[in-house]
Design an enzyme around this catalytic site. Structure first.
Site, PDB file in Angstrom:
ATOM      1  N   TYR A   1      -7.117  -2.688  11.163  1.00  0.00           N
ATOM      2  CA  TYR A   1      -6.145  -3.524  11.901  1.00  0.00           C
ATOM      3  C   TYR A   1      -4.798  -2.847  12.105  1.00  0.00           C
ATOM      4  CZ  TYR A   1      -4.347  -4.846   7.245  1.00  0.00           C
ATOM      5  OH  TYR A   1      -3.858  -4.824   5.971  1.00  0.00           O
ATOM      6  N   GLU A   2      -4.562  -1.738  11.408  1.00  0.00           N
ATOM      7  CA  GLU A   2      -3.312  -1.011  11.626  1.00  0.00           C
ATOM      8  C   GLU A   2      -3.353  -0.226  12.937  1.00  0.00           C
ATOM      9  OE1 GLU A   2      -1.668   0.857   7.832  1.00  0.00           O
ATOM     10  OE2 GLU A   2      -3.637   0.189   7.172  1.00  0.00           O
TER      11      GLU A   2
ATOM     12  N   HIS B   1       0.863  -1.185   0.000  1.00  0.00           N
ATOM     13  CA  HIS B   1       0.000   0.000   0.000  1.00  0.00           C
ATOM     14  C   HIS B   1       0.896   1.231   0.000  1.00  0.00           C
ATOM     15  CE1 HIS B   1      -4.120  -1.555   0.742  1.00  0.00           C
ATOM     16  NE2 HIS B   1      -3.431  -2.628   1.080  1.00  0.00           N
TER      17      HIS B   1
ATOM     18  N   SER C   1     -11.423  -5.048   4.882  1.00  0.00           N
ATOM     19  CA  SER C   1     -11.578  -3.625   4.532  1.00  0.00           C
ATOM     20  C   SER C   1     -12.960  -3.370   3.945  1.00  0.00           C
ATOM     21  CB  SER C   1     -10.511  -3.243   3.493  1.00  0.00           C
ATOM     22  OG  SER C   1     -10.742  -3.930   2.273  1.00  0.00           O
TER      23      SER C   1
ATOM     24  N   ASN D   1      -6.769 -15.851  -2.861  1.00  0.00           N
ATOM     25  CA  ASN D   1      -6.487 -17.193  -2.327  1.00  0.00           C
ATOM     26  C   ASN D   1      -7.810 -17.899  -2.088  1.00  0.00           C
ATOM     27  OD1 ASN D   1      -6.413 -14.972  -0.152  1.00  0.00           O
ATOM     28  ND2 ASN D   1      -7.018 -16.789   0.976  1.00  0.00           N
TER      29      ASN D   1
ATOM     30  N   HIS E   1      -6.314   0.592   6.969  1.00  0.00           N
ATOM     31  CA  HIS E   1      -7.072  -0.522   7.543  1.00  0.00           C
ATOM     32  C   HIS E   1      -7.258  -0.337   9.046  1.00  0.00           C
ATOM     33  CE1 HIS E   1      -5.224  -2.201   3.886  1.00  0.00           C
ATOM     34  NE2 HIS E   1      -6.279  -2.982   3.819  1.00  0.00           N
TER      35      HIS E   1
HETATM   36  N1  HPA Z   1      -8.993 -13.559   4.417  1.00  0.00           N
HETATM   37  C1  HPA Z   1      -9.100 -12.261   4.776  1.00  0.00           C
HETATM   38  N2  HPA Z   1      -8.596 -11.278   4.065  1.00  0.00           N
HETATM   39  C2  HPA Z   1      -7.960 -11.584   2.931  1.00  0.00           C
HETATM   40  C3  HPA Z   1      -7.802 -12.905   2.505  1.00  0.00           C
HETATM   41  C4  HPA Z   1      -8.361 -13.952   3.297  1.00  0.00           C
HETATM   42  O1  HPA Z   1      -8.258 -15.147   2.969  1.00  0.00           O
HETATM   43  N3  HPA Z   1      -7.122 -12.876   1.335  1.00  0.00           N
HETATM   44  C5  HPA Z   1      -6.877 -11.560   1.076  1.00  0.00           C
HETATM   45  N4  HPA Z   1      -7.374 -10.786   2.034  1.00  0.00           N
END
Ligand code: HPA
Length: 278
Positions: free
Chosen positions: A88-89, A64, A218, A241, A86
């Site tokens: 979580y930061e 980012h 996000s 993924n 984010h």
């Molecule tokens: N989970 C949560 N956030 C994500 C993922 C995931 O598998 N892949 C990319 N961002």
């Protein structure tokens, strides 16, 4: 009370941006993890690092960049967040969504959000693009809604409707572009969690059970704030993924960044096609 910004503070940021660009953007684009490439094709960009703006949080995540790229793309004046903030930061919901408030005061009408997400729908494979048709505000259900605090009456109502968070006409435009460009466009519901830990297999089975197609960390807070101010929203998840519902594989940030290379050209085609037709 949770920290929040006043309209005057938002306008301070707006004035700092206006001092650095004469572009009056109509469309904003927020680029997700590993999807920064699109900002590099903006013509005649005015570039403003987040750090040069008052109150603006600085993105700390690898992948980012943390700057505004303001210029022209496909004939539209655009305001691109190259790098997002984010929760979580460690930033507050107000900080995470400050850029959207700034967009609203700049007169931006349309927000295009992108994210990297895990594919919870078993049909999805890494590299797929999913049109977000709705979202699950799981982070909000746990008490972290960006609209908690004094309502900005000048911008929107205390209790905004979320029945059509993702604009149906814009979704149709995206479907049309995907068809023209011969791109497979998945569709579904994005679940927004806080992260930063990825989901456990039990989390993921729960998410699937409640109707999740893609999951990420996000987007939902930004969309709520955008809708509060009446912006029209279009959203895409890049599936980076396959969610690991049986615990047989691991998920890494490196994998998310790698898939970004596959996803970026497709999302770029979709966004360019939509911009051409606005
Ligand atoms: N989970 C949560 N956030 C994500 C993922 C995931 O598998 N892949 C990319 N961002």
């Amino acid at each position: 009370m949770l920290p929040h910004f006043s309209l005057e503070q938002v306008d301070e940021v707006v004035n700092a941006i206006r001092a650095r660009t004469s572009v009056r953007p109509r469309v904003s684009i927020i680029l997700g993890s590993g999807l920064n490439g699109l900002a590099d094709s903006i013509e005649k960009p005015d570039i403003i690092p987040f750090g040069a703006l008052p109150y603006f949080p600085v993105s700390t995540v690898l992948g980012h960049s943390g700057r505004l790229v303001i210029g022209s793309l496909e004939g539209q004046s655009v305001f691109v967040m190259q790098g997002r903030i984010h929760f979580y930061e460690g930033y507050s919901m107000a900080e995470v969504t400050l850029p959207v408030r700034v967009m609203q005061r700049l007169g931006v009408e349309i927000l295009i959000v992108t994210n990297a997400a895990g594919g919870v729908n078993p049909a999805f494979v890494p590299g797929d693009i999913m049109l977000i048709t709705d979202n699950l505000n799981l982070i909000g259900m746990m008490g972290q809604n960006p609209l908690i605090g004094p309502n900005m009456d000048e911008i929107g109502p205390r209790f905004p409707d979320m029945s059509q968070a993702y604009d149906r006409a814009l979704c149709d435009l995206a479907r049309g572009v995907a068809h023209q460009e011969n791109l497979v466009l998945r569709e579904g519901v994005y679940a927004g969690l806080s992260g930063p830990s990825f989901e456990s297999p039990a989390d993921l089975r729960f998410l699937r059970l409640i109707g999740t197609d893609s999951v990420g960390m996000s987007t939902v807070p930004e969309v709520i704030v955008a809708r509060h101010g009446g912006m029209r929203v279009l959203g895409f998840s890049g599936i980076s993924n396959k969610a690991n519902l049986d615990g047989s594989t691991v998920t890494t940030h490196a994998e998310v960044m790698e898939a970004g290379k596959l996803i970026t050209p497709k999302i770029e085609k979709l966004i360019r096609g939509v911009l051409r037709q606005l």
